[in-house]
Design an enzyme around this catalytic site. Structure first.
Site, PDB file in Angstrom:
ATOM      1  N   ASP A  15      34.359 139.268   7.474  1.00 50.39           N
ATOM      2  CA  ASP A  15      34.796 138.038   6.798  1.00 50.39           C
ATOM      3  C   ASP A  15      35.393 137.047   7.788  1.00 50.39           C
ATOM      4  O   ASP A  15      35.983 137.454   8.797  1.00 50.39           O
ATOM      5  CB  ASP A  15      35.839 138.422   5.729  1.00 50.39           C
ATOM      6  N   ASN A  63      27.211 136.909  -3.395  1.00 43.74           N
ATOM      7  CA  ASN A  63      27.024 135.786  -2.461  1.00 43.74           C
ATOM      8  C   ASN A  63      25.939 134.807  -2.883  1.00 43.74           C
ATOM      9  O   ASN A  63      25.866 133.693  -2.367  1.00 43.74           O
ATOM     10  CB  ASN A  63      26.743 136.288  -1.033  1.00 43.74           C
TER      11      ASN A  63
HETATM   12  C1  FPP Z   1      31.805 136.120   5.285  1.00 42.68           C
HETATM   13  O1  FPP Z   1      32.250 134.953   5.903  1.00 42.68           O
HETATM   14  C2  FPP Z   1      30.503 136.449   5.786  1.00 42.68           C
HETATM   15  C3  FPP Z   1      29.376 136.514   5.013  1.00 42.68           C
HETATM   16  C4  FPP Z   1      29.305 136.224   3.588  1.00 42.68           C
HETATM   17  C5  FPP Z   1      28.121 136.851   5.602  1.00 42.68           C
HETATM   18  C6  FPP Z   1      28.213 137.850   6.699  1.00 42.68           C
HETATM   19  C7  FPP Z   1      27.131 137.551   7.561  1.00 42.68           C
HETATM   20  C8  FPP Z   1      27.110 137.650   8.899  1.00 42.68           C
HETATM   21  C9  FPP Z   1      28.154 138.228   9.748  1.00 42.68           C
HETATM   22  C10 FPP Z   1      26.001 137.152   9.623  1.00 42.68           C
HETATM   23  C11 FPP Z   1      24.746 137.580   9.054  1.00 42.68           C
HETATM   24  C12 FPP Z   1      24.466 138.982   9.289  1.00 42.68           C
HETATM   25  C13 FPP Z   1      23.219 139.365   9.402  1.00 42.68           C
HETATM   26  C14 FPP Z   1      22.856 140.783   9.586  1.00 42.68           C
HETATM   27  C15 FPP Z   1      22.173 138.352   9.382  1.00 42.68           C
HETATM   28  P1  FPP Z   1      32.667 133.761   4.956  1.00 42.68           P
HETATM   29  O2  FPP Z   1      31.572 132.758   5.003  1.00 42.68           O
HETATM   30  O3  FPP Z   1      33.025 134.262   3.609  1.00 42.68           O
HETATM   31  O4  FPP Z   1      33.926 133.238   5.714  1.00 42.68           O
HETATM   32  P2  FPP Z   1      35.171 132.474   5.080  1.00 42.68           P
HETATM   33  O5  FPP Z   1      35.902 133.475   4.204  1.00 42.68           O
HETATM   34  O6  FPP Z   1      35.954 132.089   6.284  1.00 42.68           O
HETATM   35  O7  FPP Z   1      34.631 131.303   4.327  1.00 42.68           O
END
Ligand code: FPP
Length: 233
Positions: A15, A63
């Site tokens: 995250d 998501n």
């Molecule tokens: C959370 O950060 C992350 C995700 C919802 C996606 C996780 C994805 C990756 C690490 C990259 C993709 C992975 C692959 C294998 C392609 P957030 O966007 O919720 O962050 P925030 O809480 O700061 O908004």
């Protein structure tokens, strides 16, 4: 760290990509791109540390509620990463497996998954499990259905056999939030849970080592008392 203290199964809720990007006045998509690079580093570090299985939460069943442009970018990134990682993972002996409901993915994503799983199938060093369109409740319900279809009594042991992955020893969540967010609900029943404020794109080998050191200091009682553990019971 002695081998007996290395968790067999580590799971990570990655995250903080969005906040990482926002703090740099960059689009959220850049945060996700850097998130993929962080994952690359952590997979290598986990294999070096002797972890047998690493399960990461790439895309939850919730998501899909994100803005359509972000969802489509995440899907593109996912397919690209799967293709890019075929060779390096195979060379490193890392077997990749995707868990989650694949029916909602495009043909491109499904093909990229199949290609990578086939290319890395022989890997014995570590299993990298990518949870995509995954939800812990979905996993419990699919396991229960499979258990019923196999004609088995619905005991915890029997249901457990059909869960997507086995029990987790260490669950790490980056980004400062302290919740499980419908990740590996069943499998985290006795997991040690490590929360860190580090944002996922900043997470690297040193952070993983710190989490492993913290895990080493935990006493895993599985319902027993400390005295019982000391006496070997
Ligand atoms: C959370 O950060 C992350 C995700 C919802 C996606 C996780 C994805 C990756 C690490 C990259 C993709 C992975 C692959 C294998 C392609 P957030 O966007 O919720 O962050 P925030 O809480 O700061 O908004």
């Amino acid at each position: 760290m002695s081998a007996s203290h290395i968790p067999h199964h580590v799971a990570i809720i990655m995250d903080g990509n969005g906040r990482w990007a926002k703090s740099r006045l960059r689009p959220r998509t850049e945060g996700h791109r850097q998130g993929v690079e962080a994952l690359n580093r952590v997979v290598e570090a986990a294999a070096r540390a002797g972890i047998e299985r690493l399960t990461v939460f790439a895309f939850s069943s919730e998501n899909w509620r994100r803005p359509a442009a972000e969802v489509s970018m995440l899907m593109k990134l996912f397919a690209q990463a799967l293709r890019r990682w075929c060779e390096p993972l195979a060379e490193a002996g890392v077997r990749l497996r995707v868990i989650g409901d694949r029916t909602a993915f495009s043909d491109t994503v499904r093909e990229a998954i199949a290609e990578n799983e086939a290319a890395t199938a022989g890997g014995t060093k570590m299993e990298l499990v990518i949870a995509a369109n995954y939800g812990g409740r979905w996993d419990c319900s699919q396991a229960a259905s499979e258990c019923a279809a196999a004609g088995l009594e619905m005991t915890p042991e029997n249901i457990g056999r059909f869960m997507s992955v086995p029990d987790v020893d260490l669950l790490i969540r980056t980004g400062g939030e302290c919740r499980i967010s419908n990740f590996l609900l069943w499998q985290s029943a006795y997991a040690e849970i490590y929360f860190t404020d580090a944002l996922w794109p900043d997470f690297g080998e040193d952070d993983l080592k710190e989490a492993l050191r913290w895990y080493e200091g935990r006493e895993r009682r599985f319902g027993r008392t400390s005295e019982q553990l000391r006496n070997g019971g």
